[in-house]
Design a protein around this motif. Structure first.
Motif, PDB file in Angstrom:
ATOM      1  N   GLN A 174      48.374  39.603  46.830  1.00 13.71           N
ATOM      2  CA  GLN A 174      48.391  40.854  46.069  1.00 13.71           C
ATOM      3  C   GLN A 174      47.663  40.689  44.728  1.00 13.71           C
ATOM      4  O   GLN A 174      46.838  41.512  44.346  1.00 13.71           O
ATOM      5  CB  GLN A 174      49.845  41.225  45.823  1.00 13.71           C
ATOM      6  N   LYS A 175      47.966  39.575  44.052  1.00 17.18           N
ATOM      7  CA  LYS A 175      47.374  39.341  42.735  1.00 17.18           C
ATOM      8  C   LYS A 175      45.850  39.216  42.831  1.00 17.18           C
ATOM      9  O   LYS A 175      45.107  39.794  42.038  1.00 17.18           O
ATOM     10  CB  LYS A 175      47.971  38.054  42.146  1.00 17.18           C
ATOM     11  N   ASN A 176      45.401  38.475  43.839  1.00 16.08           N
ATOM     12  CA  ASN A 176      43.955  38.284  43.981  1.00 16.08           C
ATOM     13  C   ASN A 176      43.242  39.558  44.412  1.00 16.08           C
ATOM     14  O   ASN A 176      42.110  39.800  44.002  1.00 16.08           O
ATOM     15  CB  ASN A 176      43.658  37.149  44.952  1.00 16.08           C
ATOM     16  N   SER A 177      43.916  40.376  45.252  1.00 17.03           N
ATOM     17  CA  SER A 177      43.208  41.606  45.626  1.00 17.03           C
ATOM     18  C   SER A 177      43.182  42.568  44.449  1.00 17.03           C
ATOM     19  O   SER A 177      42.213  43.305  44.270  1.00 17.03           O
ATOM     20  CB  SER A 177      43.761  42.246  46.898  1.00 17.03           C
ATOM     21  N   ALA A 178      44.224  42.544  43.607  1.00 15.88           N
ATOM     22  CA  ALA A 178      44.192  43.387  42.405  1.00 15.88           C
ATOM     23  C   ALA A 178      43.042  42.965  41.506  1.00 15.88           C
ATOM     24  O   ALA A 178      42.340  43.796  40.931  1.00 15.88           O
ATOM     25  CB  ALA A 178      45.518  43.276  41.656  1.00 15.88           C
TER      26      ALA A 178
END
Ligand SMILES: Nc1ncnc2c1ncn2[C@@H]1O[C@H](COP(=O)(O)OP(=O)(O)OP(=O)(O)O)[C@@H](O)[C@H]1O
Ligand SMILES: [Mg+2]
Length: 351
Positions: A174-178
């Motif tokens: 989630q963090k990396n796609s954000a």
């Protein structure tokens, strides 16, 4: 067109009018004729006629090409790079940024002369390099989070994982796609600023409203780092693209917070003078070394890549600020002392 009904003077005038540099060169490499564009392109202050080609260009690319055109009578196309810039007859200034690129055609005219045309392609070549760098930077910046996403997605497929472990990996994804989404939306914003699509939506607002918006967007980040941000505005009205100016000041405030140690203070104030509104963001953070100040407004430029990436930075924030300043006919200025802090001033016309 009928042949020969143009006099010699008219041909001469036509050559003078060309945007390309034109030289007539003898077998001995002496310039027999030149037009104004040639003198401008080669930054040569005194007349070119009578000069040797060797005196004007650093290397023998052009002289060699001229020799071969005299021999083979075939038109030749070459690229010339020149590192010199001449003022007056002899003075040579060397240095970075002085490099010039020319495209040149050499055509045989008669037994004694060749015609050399010269086009300055320095800007085109520089743009090509900027574009290549840009594509390679974008690819690199997107590759890092994408590698993490695909790696952790693969790990998630492992049946033996506990529910907690699975959640942990999903959070990383989630963090990396954000992060990827932010890079892409920053790039889209930069592209639309390049085309100044947004310049048209100007509204009347006040600096107070802008700063209160900025505060709402940055408060969470300031609190998470225990940084007190002090705001002071004049309450004066100004005409601008409000959301863009908010975005620009947010970028400056987020930087001030990110590059300052915890428990320090950041101030955001405005000043209205001489028809200009200044947004001044000061911090007592790490500061920026002299040699980096001119580069921080470039796309993807970060002084400390590791540290900036850790805080989620891509190096696009300040180039967005610069573009927003430009489309408002304004300026952005950075002053900084290493170890003492930085002051960023965004100035835009009030109306
Ligand atoms: N207030 C500041 N104090 C110290 N260094 C700064 C400050 N503002 C910017 N910099 C330096 O300038 C670089 C470029 O800033 P910029 O805002 O363009 O990118 P970023 O903060 O790294 O990433 P992004 O803003 O895209 O998330 C930063 O990486 C940092 O090294
Ligand atoms: Mg930033």
């Amino acid at each position: 067109m009928q042949k020969n009904d143009l006099g010699k003077d008219k041909y001469r005038a036509m050559i003078e009018a060309l945007g390309e540099g034109v030289l007539l060169v003898t077998k001995k490499h002496r310039i027999a004729l030149s037009n104004k564009s040639a003198e401008e392109l080669l930054s040569w202050a005194s007349p070119l006629v009578g000069k040797d080609i060797e005196k004007i260009f650093d290397d023998s690319t052009l002289s060699d090409a001229i020799d071969s055109v005299f021999k083979e009578k075939e038109r030749k196309k070459i690229k010339i790079t020149s590192y010199h810039s001449y003022t007056g007859d002899r003075a040579i200034i060397r240095g970075k940024g002085r490099e010039k690129h020319y495209k040149s055609y050499i055509t045989s005219l008669d037994d004694k002369h060749v015609v050399v045309t010269i086009m300055d392609v320095t800007r085109i070549e520089r743009l090509a390099i900027v574009r290549q760098d840009f594509v390679s930077n974008v690819s690199h910046e997107l590759k890092t989070p994408l590698t993490a996403i695909s790696g952790f997605a693969e790990t998630l497929l492992d049946d033996s994982l506990s529910r907690e472990e699975m959640k942990g990996f999903a959070r990383i994804i989630q963090k990396n796609s954000a992060h990827m989404q932010r890079i892409i939306s920053d790039l889209l914003l930069l592209t639309s600023l390049d085309r100044s699509e947004m310049a048209t939506s100007m509204v009347v607002t006040t600096d107070e409203r802008i700063l209160s918006e900025v505060r709402s967007y940055t408060q969470y980040k300031a609190e998470s780092r225990n940084i007190e941000v002090e705001y002071a505005s004049t309450g004066k009205s100004l005409i601008c693209n409000e959301s863009l100016i908010v975005q620009a000041v947010v970028n400056l405030v987020v930087n001030a917070i990110s590059y300052s140690p915890e428990n320090t203070k950041v101030t955001v104030r405005t000043k209205a003078k001489g028809g200009i509104m200044e947004f001044i963001v000061s911090d007592r953070g790490s500061g920026i070394a002299e040699e980096n100040i001119s580069r921080i407004f470039e796309r993807f430029y970060r002084v400390d890549k590791a540290r900036s990436r850790e805080s989620g930075g891509t190096g696009l924030g300040l180039s967005i600020v610069r573009h927003i300043a430009i489309i408002h006919n304004g300026t952005i200025k950075a002053e900084s002392k290493l170890g003492e802090g930085s002051v960023f001033t965004l100035s835009i016309p009030i109306s």
